[in-house]
Design a protein around this motif. Structure first.
Motif, PDB file in Angstrom:
ATOM      1  N   ASP A  95       0.907  -0.938   0.251  1.00 11.49           N
ATOM      2  CA  ASP A  95      -0.128   0.133  -0.233  1.00 11.49           C
ATOM      3  C   ASP A  95       0.792   1.157   0.025  1.00 11.49           C
ATOM      4  O   ASP A  95       1.615   1.622   1.076  1.00 11.49           O
ATOM      5  CB  ASP A  95      -0.959  -0.133   1.368  1.00 11.49           C
ATOM      6  CG  ASP A  95      -2.012   1.134   1.342  1.00 11.49           C
ATOM      7  OD1 ASP A  95      -1.979   1.829   0.210  1.00 11.49           O
ATOM      8  OD2 ASP A  95      -2.432   1.387   2.367  1.00 11.49           O
ATOM      9  N   ASN A  99      -0.081   4.466  -0.541  1.00 11.45           N
ATOM     10  CA  ASN A  99      -0.784   5.361  -0.151  1.00 11.45           C
ATOM     11  C   ASN A  99      -1.045   5.319   1.374  1.00 11.45           C
ATOM     12  O   ASN A  99      -2.179   4.414   1.549  1.00 11.45           O
ATOM     13  CB  ASN A  99      -2.077   6.037  -0.794  1.00 11.45           C
ATOM     14  CG  ASN A  99      -2.705   7.264  -0.445  1.00 11.45           C
ATOM     15  OD1 ASN A  99      -1.901   7.900   0.325  1.00 11.45           O
ATOM     16  ND2 ASN A  99      -3.672   7.635  -0.952  1.00 11.45           N
ATOM     17  N   ARG A 120       2.442  10.159  -3.718  1.00  6.17           N
ATOM     18  CA  ARG A 120       2.187   8.868  -4.249  1.00  6.17           C
ATOM     19  C   ARG A 120       3.289   9.109  -5.713  1.00  6.17           C
ATOM     20  O   ARG A 120       4.028   7.865  -5.892  1.00  6.17           O
ATOM     21  CB  ARG A 120       1.143   8.868  -4.931  1.00  6.17           C
ATOM     22  CG  ARG A 120      -0.163   8.322  -3.758  1.00  6.17           C
ATOM     23  CD  ARG A 120      -1.358   7.902  -4.585  1.00  6.17           C
ATOM     24  NE  ARG A 120      -1.940   9.088  -4.971  1.00  6.17           N
ATOM     25  CZ  ARG A 120      -2.840   9.734  -4.367  1.00  6.17           C
ATOM     26  NH1 ARG A 120      -3.069   9.834  -3.014  1.00  6.17           N
ATOM     27  NH2 ARG A 120      -3.515  10.837  -4.993  1.00  6.17           N
ATOM     28  N   ARG A 172      -4.891  17.121  -1.176  1.00  2.00           N
ATOM     29  CA  ARG A 172      -4.945  15.981  -2.334  1.00  2.00           C
ATOM     30  C   ARG A 172      -3.868  16.265  -3.060  1.00  2.00           C
ATOM     31  O   ARG A 172      -3.019  15.036  -3.374  1.00  2.00           O
ATOM     32  CB  ARG A 172      -6.170  16.449  -3.076  1.00  2.00           C
ATOM     33  CG  ARG A 172      -7.432  15.904  -2.476  1.00  2.00           C
ATOM     34  CD  ARG A 172      -8.489  15.887  -3.578  1.00  2.00           C
ATOM     35  NE  ARG A 172      -9.761  15.534  -2.921  1.00  2.00           N
ATOM     36  CZ  ARG A 172     -10.912  16.327  -2.830  1.00  2.00           C
ATOM     37  NH1 ARG A 172     -10.847  17.799  -3.051  1.00  2.00           N
ATOM     38  NH2 ARG A 172     -12.190  15.884  -2.203  1.00  2.00           N
ATOM     39  N   THR A 221      -4.127   4.577   6.610  1.00  2.00           N
ATOM     40  CA  THR A 221      -4.609   3.494   6.109  1.00  2.00           C
ATOM     41  C   THR A 221      -3.477   2.468   6.486  1.00  2.00           C
ATOM     42  O   THR A 221      -3.618   1.070   5.932  1.00  2.00           O
ATOM     43  CB  THR A 221      -4.694   3.404   4.477  1.00  2.00           C
ATOM     44  OG1 THR A 221      -3.514   3.841   4.013  1.00  2.00           O
ATOM     45  CG2 THR A 221      -5.927   4.328   4.177  1.00  2.00           C
ATOM     46  N   SER A 242      -5.897   8.249   3.908  1.00  2.00           N
ATOM     47  CA  SER A 242      -7.093   8.206   2.946  1.00  2.00           C
ATOM     48  C   SER A 242      -7.665   9.775   3.422  1.00  2.00           C
ATOM     49  O   SER A 242      -7.569  10.377   4.229  1.00  2.00           O
ATOM     50  CB  SER A 242      -8.147   7.439   3.089  1.00  2.00           C
ATOM     51  OG  SER A 242      -8.557   7.369   4.549  1.00  2.00           O
ATOM     52  N   GLU A 275     -11.414  11.906   2.983  1.00  2.31           N
ATOM     53  CA  GLU A 275     -12.802  11.663   2.716  1.00  2.31           C
ATOM     54  C   GLU A 275     -13.375  13.062   3.051  1.00  2.31           C
ATOM     55  O   GLU A 275     -13.431  13.654   4.159  1.00  2.31           O
ATOM     56  CB  GLU A 275     -13.422  10.605   3.722  1.00  2.31           C
ATOM     57  CG  GLU A 275     -14.821  10.432   3.493  1.00  2.31           C
ATOM     58  CD  GLU A 275     -15.365   9.528   4.310  1.00  2.31           C
ATOM     59  OE1 GLU A 275     -16.663   9.005   4.282  1.00  2.31           O
ATOM     60  OE2 GLU A 275     -14.602   8.798   5.132  1.00  2.31           O
TER      61      GLU A 275
END
Length: 74
Positions: free
Chosen positions: A2, A4, A54, A47, A20, A7, A9
């Motif tokens: 994983d 990232n 990433r 974001r 995460t 997370s 929201e």
């Protein structure tokens, strides 16, 4: 793997930034901005930061493939 570990929201009146990573189960932050405009600015900035992380991870894990991907986009 994983790549990232966070997370994001967006809710109507707040946003949640949560880990995460299974080692940090339940670690997160509920954030509320003073105005809707400020919330949008926060969301856009977070974001962008997550995307940069990433991209950086992709680049250091597989530099040749990452460079090829960049030259395809240009």
């Amino acid at each position: 793997m994983d790549v990232n570990k966070m997370s994001l929201e967006a809710k109507e009146d707040c946003f949640i930034l949560e880990s995460t990573d299974p080692k940090t189960n339940g670690l997160g932050f509920v954030c509320q901005a003073a105005t809707e405009e400020l919330q949008e600015q926060w969301l856009m900035t977070i974001r962008d930061i997550l995307q940069t992380q990433r991209d950086f991870l992709k680049a250091i894990q597989s530099p040749i493939a990452y460079q090829k991907e960049l030259t395809k986009e240009a």
